[in-house]
Design a protein around this motif. Sequence first.
Motif, mmCIF file in Angstrom:
data_model
loop_
_atom_site.group_PDB
_atom_site.id
_atom_site.type_symbol
_atom_site.label_atom_id
_atom_site.label_comp_id
_atom_site.label_asym_id
_atom_site.label_seq_id
_atom_site.Cartn_x
_atom_site.Cartn_y
_atom_site.Cartn_z
ATOM 1 N N ARG A 154 0.822 -1.202 0.000
ATOM 2 C CA ARG A 154 0.000 0.000 0.000
ATOM 3 C C ARG A 154 0.862 1.260 0.000
ATOM 4 N N GLU A 155 1.962 1.214 0.720
ATOM 5 C CA GLU A 155 2.842 2.382 0.794
ATOM 6 C C GLU A 155 3.593 2.600 -0.512
ATOM 7 N N VAL A 156 4.110 1.528 -1.091
ATOM 8 C CA VAL A 156 4.900 1.640 -2.326
ATOM 9 C C VAL A 156 4.033 2.106 -3.488
ATOM 10 N N LEU A 157 2.794 1.660 -3.551
ATOM 11 C CA LEU A 157 1.916 2.033 -4.657
ATOM 12 C C LEU A 157 1.646 3.536 -4.706
ATOM 13 N N LEU A 158 1.854 4.219 -3.597
ATOM 14 C CA LEU A 158 1.618 5.666 -3.552
ATOM 15 C C LEU A 158 2.856 6.480 -3.918
ATOM 16 N N GLN A 159 3.995 5.817 -4.133
ATOM 17 C CA GLN A 159 5.230 6.526 -4.436
ATOM 18 C C GLN A 159 5.214 7.089 -5.855
ATOM 19 N N ASP A 160 5.974 8.161 -6.041
ATOM 20 C CA ASP A 160 5.989 8.837 -7.343
ATOM 21 C C ASP A 160 6.566 7.958 -8.448
ATOM 22 N N TYR A 161 7.583 7.140 -8.119
ATOM 23 C CA TYR A 161 8.208 6.352 -9.186
ATOM 24 C C TYR A 161 7.249 5.291 -9.736
ATOM 25 N N ILE A 162 6.263 4.863 -8.923
ATOM 26 C CA ILE A 162 5.257 3.933 -9.426
ATOM 27 C C ILE A 162 4.333 4.668 -10.410
ATOM 28 N N LYS A 163 3.984 5.886 -10.056
ATOM 29 C CA LYS A 163 3.128 6.676 -10.957
ATOM 30 C C LYS A 163 3.851 6.979 -12.256
ATOM 31 N N PHE A 164 5.141 7.304 -12.181
ATOM 32 C CA PHE A 164 5.917 7.571 -13.392
ATOM 33 C C PHE A 164 6.028 6.322 -14.252
ATOM 34 N N ALA A 165 6.224 5.178 -13.605
ATOM 35 C CA ALA A 165 6.338 3.928 -14.360
ATOM 36 C C ALA A 165 5.039 3.637 -15.106
ATOM 37 N N ARG A 166 3.923 3.866 -14.470
ATOM 38 C CA ARG A 166 2.645 3.643 -15.146
ATOM 39 C C ARG A 166 2.440 4.658 -16.275
ATOM 40 N N ALA A 167 2.862 5.897 -16.033
ATOM 41 C CA ALA A 167 2.722 6.915 -17.073
ATOM 42 C C ALA A 167 3.578 6.580 -18.294
ATOM 43 N N LYS A 168 4.713 5.915 -18.093
ATOM 44 C CA LYS A 168 5.584 5.519 -19.197
ATOM 45 C C LYS A 168 5.084 4.274 -19.913
#
Length: 324
Positions: free
Chosen positions: A212-226
């Motif tokens: 739950r904590e890792v899913l909120l990190q920015d690098y996860i959002k960037f990875a999905r955006a890429k």
Amino acid sequence: MLAFTIRRLSQSVVVLFVMSIIVFAGVYAIGNPVDILINPEADIAEQEETIRRLGLDKPIWTQYGLFLANALQGDLGNSFVHNLPALDIIFQRLPATLELAFLAVGLAVVFGVPLGMLAGLKPDSVVGRVIMTGSILGFSLPTFWVGLMLIMLFSVNMGWLPASGRGETVDLFGIPVSFLTLDGLSHLFLPAFNLALFKMSLVIRLARSGTREVLLQDYIKFARAKGVSDARIIGVHVLKNIMIPVVTVLGLELGSVIAFAVVTETVFAWPGIGKLLIDSISHLDRPVVVAYLLLTVTMFIVINFVVDILYSILDPRVRLGGAN
């Protein structure tokens, strides 16, 4: 760094010394092994000879002084029952307990991490709620009761797995192990699973909160955006980050798994040091009980000492904080 290491080592020595006094006094002040070890019909002379031979005729502080002097030379005394060095008896049983403990920790990781990640990825789903409810049961149910239920279900009713014993063993570097034979594995699985349940519940909760904590990190959002696939995000980025606290906690918990396998070994008649402890207590075999407890304390001290040193290397704030 050197001062930090010396300070931690000195603290460890003091803890071990204090625990030796507590363990020795607690064990040697309870019961009289002579009442169990000799024939009830023996005369007074035979009883006095046995007491003298076992060294029980001396005051407790004298007994402790002799014990401490011998312990510093690696001798924790001879078993009253087997008339063999207590450490030798423990080391003969230790491989069985280590085998059980390592498999239990392995099962906790293999089942706990995926279940925890699934609960973290789908926290509001039925599956996620069922997993977390199961983890609560794993924390709450008594180990001995779960062990008896496993025996009733898989051994008595279904007849799939044996209920007790270690099964067939083979020597690995001169050490008998059972995980390399099918019969040994069948005997090993139930007690290992029973021992793993509590740690599995712990791993599930750690993995869920970490996910739950890792899913909120920015690098996860960037990875999905890429456009990175969910499988790669979960299998690489999420898994790698949640394993850090899991490995850290299980490293510390390994000592408790080894030390507190007593109930599981007793329920499944597993010939490890836990069952040896119960048998030694029932026979008031004081040297074996003292050796077991001191070995357990030493193991915890060593594990915590190593963790402290590793943390001081990874994070200088640990040793700086201890210096204040």
